[in-house]
Design a protein around this motif. Structure first.
Motif, PDB file in Angstrom:
ATOM      1  N   ASN A   3      34.949   5.096 -11.726  1.00 33.79           N
ATOM      2  CA  ASN A   3      35.835   6.056 -11.062  1.00 33.79           C
ATOM      3  C   ASN A   3      37.170   6.135 -11.784  1.00 33.79           C
ATOM      4  N   ILE A   4      37.537   7.331 -12.170  1.00 36.08           N
ATOM      5  CA  ILE A   4      38.808   7.516 -12.875  1.00 36.08           C
ATOM      6  C   ILE A   4      39.952   7.751 -11.891  1.00 36.08           C
ATOM      7  N   ILE A   5      39.599   8.200 -10.661  1.00 34.51           N
ATOM      8  CA  ILE A   5      40.566   8.332  -9.567  1.00 34.51           C
ATOM      9  C   ILE A   5      39.947   7.729  -8.310  1.00 34.51           C
ATOM     10  N   GLU A   6      40.728   6.926  -7.591  1.00 30.12           N
ATOM     11  CA  GLU A   6      40.298   6.392  -6.298  1.00 30.12           C
ATOM     12  C   GLU A   6      41.446   6.547  -5.300  1.00 30.12           C
ATOM     13  N   VAL A   7      41.152   7.147  -4.162  1.00 27.38           N
ATOM     14  CA  VAL A   7      42.163   7.410  -3.136  1.00 27.38           C
ATOM     15  C   VAL A   7      41.626   6.935  -1.789  1.00 27.38           C
ATOM     16  N   ASN A   8      42.442   6.166  -1.065  1.00 32.67           N
ATOM     17  CA  ASN A   8      42.056   5.703   0.267  1.00 32.67           C
ATOM     18  C   ASN A   8      43.218   5.866   1.249  1.00 32.67           C
ATOM     19  N   GLY A   9      42.958   6.606   2.322  1.00 34.81           N
ATOM     20  CA  GLY A   9      43.946   6.762   3.391  1.00 34.81           C
ATOM     21  C   GLY A   9      45.222   7.477   2.993  1.00 34.81           C
ATOM     22  N   LEU A  10      45.127   8.395   2.047  1.00 38.93           N
ATOM     23  CA  LEU A  10      46.328   9.070   1.544  1.00 38.93           C
ATOM     24  C   LEU A  10      46.943   9.979   2.605  1.00 38.93           C
ATOM     25  N   THR A  11      48.226   9.751   2.851  1.00 39.70           N
ATOM     26  CA  THR A  11      48.949  10.508   3.884  1.00 39.70           C
ATOM     27  C   THR A  11      50.328  10.892   3.360  1.00 39.70           C
ATOM     28  N   ASP A  57      53.306   8.585   1.929  1.00 36.27           N
ATOM     29  CA  ASP A  57      53.790   7.868   3.104  1.00 36.27           C
ATOM     30  C   ASP A  57      52.880   6.687   3.425  1.00 36.27           C
ATOM     31  N   ALA A  58      51.604   6.836   3.096  1.00 39.09           N
ATOM     32  CA  ALA A  58      50.632   5.773   3.354  1.00 39.09           C
ATOM     33  C   ALA A  58      49.431   5.989   2.448  1.00 39.09           C
ATOM     34  N   GLY A  59      48.654   4.933   2.278  1.00 39.87           N
ATOM     35  CA  GLY A  59      47.440   5.032   1.477  1.00 39.87           C
ATOM     36  C   GLY A  59      47.573   4.387   0.118  1.00 39.87           C
ATOM     37  N   VAL A  60      46.435   4.263  -0.550  1.00 44.84           N
ATOM     38  CA  VAL A  60      46.371   3.637  -1.869  1.00 44.84           C
ATOM     39  C   VAL A  60      45.801   4.637  -2.868  1.00 44.84           C
ATOM     40  N   MET A  61      46.435   4.767  -4.038  1.00 51.83           N
ATOM     41  CA  MET A  61      45.964   5.647  -5.110  1.00 51.83           C
ATOM     42  C   MET A  61      45.822   4.850  -6.399  1.00 51.83           C
ATOM     43  N   LYS A  62      44.700   5.060  -7.081  1.00 50.11           N
ATOM     44  CA  LYS A  62      44.489   4.480  -8.400  1.00 50.11           C
ATOM     45  C   LYS A  62      44.072   5.587  -9.355  1.00 50.11           C
ATOM     46  N   VAL A  63      44.812   5.734 -10.436  1.00 54.20           N
ATOM     47  CA  VAL A  63      44.475   6.713 -11.477  1.00 54.20           C
ATOM     48  C   VAL A  63      44.296   5.939 -12.772  1.00 54.20           C
ATOM     49  N   LEU A  64      43.105   6.048 -13.359  1.00 53.66           N
ATOM     50  CA  LEU A  64      42.778   5.259 -14.547  1.00 53.66           C
ATOM     51  C   LEU A  64      43.002   3.762 -14.283  1.00 53.66           C
ATOM     52  N   GLY A  65      42.725   3.370 -13.043  1.00 54.61           N
ATOM     53  CA  GLY A  65      42.821   1.967 -12.668  1.00 54.61           C
ATOM     54  C   GLY A  65      44.219   1.482 -12.360  1.00 54.61           C
TER      55      GLY A  65
END
Length: 277
Positions: A3-11, A57-65
């Protein structure tokens, strides 16, 4: 890294307006991922969050790890949002030369020539940007976006307001880059374009992701399982079950065509947003 992008609970909210609400998604390396929704749904906000232009405001983002604000990310992504940032009084070549210097590209003359050939602007390299057509400007922005050979491209409505021929040129460029290994994150409200280009899509409505998957799978999932039967004299439509088919076929004359009634992505999206509302 799959996964090159992973997003969880983005707000993300702006004052009392919630732009994004608890969004989850993943973009796989090497795919064209379509992020679909009407204007104001939160597509551009998502893009700005993923490219480190806004804080969530909330959540976790990973781009290229990594976190989108990591300095390592900037050299590995390309962002195409609109035609701003072009220097109208400078030539096509001079515009790319500036960005080649910004990115620290070695052997920039060779790279600029290579890119201009790829976007079919080599013959216009000495022309001032203010003299270019809208389509040529769009291709120049595309050239600027891919000049440093990014692994991941963020394209925000790349064919908006373009004539059909120019829009198809831009789509061809997207296909070519993807075929060469570039991952593409494409925001659009053009369902037909997404169906044509994307390996997987996510539907965004009122800041929430309401469905995601491969276009063909989603169209089959939300199909009403009906068939259209055309005879010499008339057209019939019936449910795709044995009893209904037998009942219709008893009365039809010479059949010319039979085909299933499958929804378009637009039909799927309208169904989803209607149910949500």
């Amino acid at each position: 890294m799959k996964n090159i992008i992973e997003v969880n609970g983005l707000t993300k909210s702006f004052g009392n307006v919630t732009a994004l609400k608890d969004c989850d998604m993943e973009v796989r390396r090497g795919e064209i991922f379509g992020y679909l929704g009407p204007s104001g749904a939160g597509k551009t906000t998502t893009l700005k969050l993923l490219t480190g232009q806004l804080h969530s405001d909330a959540g976790v983002m990973k781009v290229l790890g990594e976190n989108p604000f990591s300095p390592n990310i900037k050299q590995q992504i390309g962002i195409m949002s609109d035609m701003s940032g072009l220097y109208e009084k400078l030539s096509v070549y001079e515009n790319l030369e500036i960005f080649a210097d910004i990115y620290g590209i070695t052997n920039k003359k060779h790279r600029i020539k290579e890119i201009l050939e790829a976007v079919e602007l080599l013959d216009a390299k000495k022309k001032k940007v203010e003299k270019l057509s809208r389509g040529m400007k769009q291709r120049l922005v595309f050239a600027r976006t891919i000049l440093h050979e990014p692994q991941l491209l963020f394209l925000d409505e790349p064919t908006a307001n373009l004539d059909p021929a120019t829009a198809e040129e831009v789509r061809d460029l997207i296909r070519k880059l993807n075929a060469e290994g570039t991952t593409v994150f494409l925001t659009t409200h053009n369902m037909e374009e997404a169906d044509e280009l994307c390996h997987r899509i996510a539907f965004l409505n009122h800041g929430s992701i309401v469905e995601s998957g491969k276009p063909e799978e989603l169209k089959l999932k939300y199909a009403e399982k009906r068939v259209e039967i055309v005879t010499k004299d008339r057209k019939y439509e019936t449910s795709l079950d044995r009893e209904s088919m037998i009942e219709v076929l008893k009365d039809v004359g010479e059949i010319q065509t039979i085909h299933s009634k499958e929804p378009s992505l637009k039909d799927v999206f309208l169904k989803l947003t209607k149910e949500e509302n």
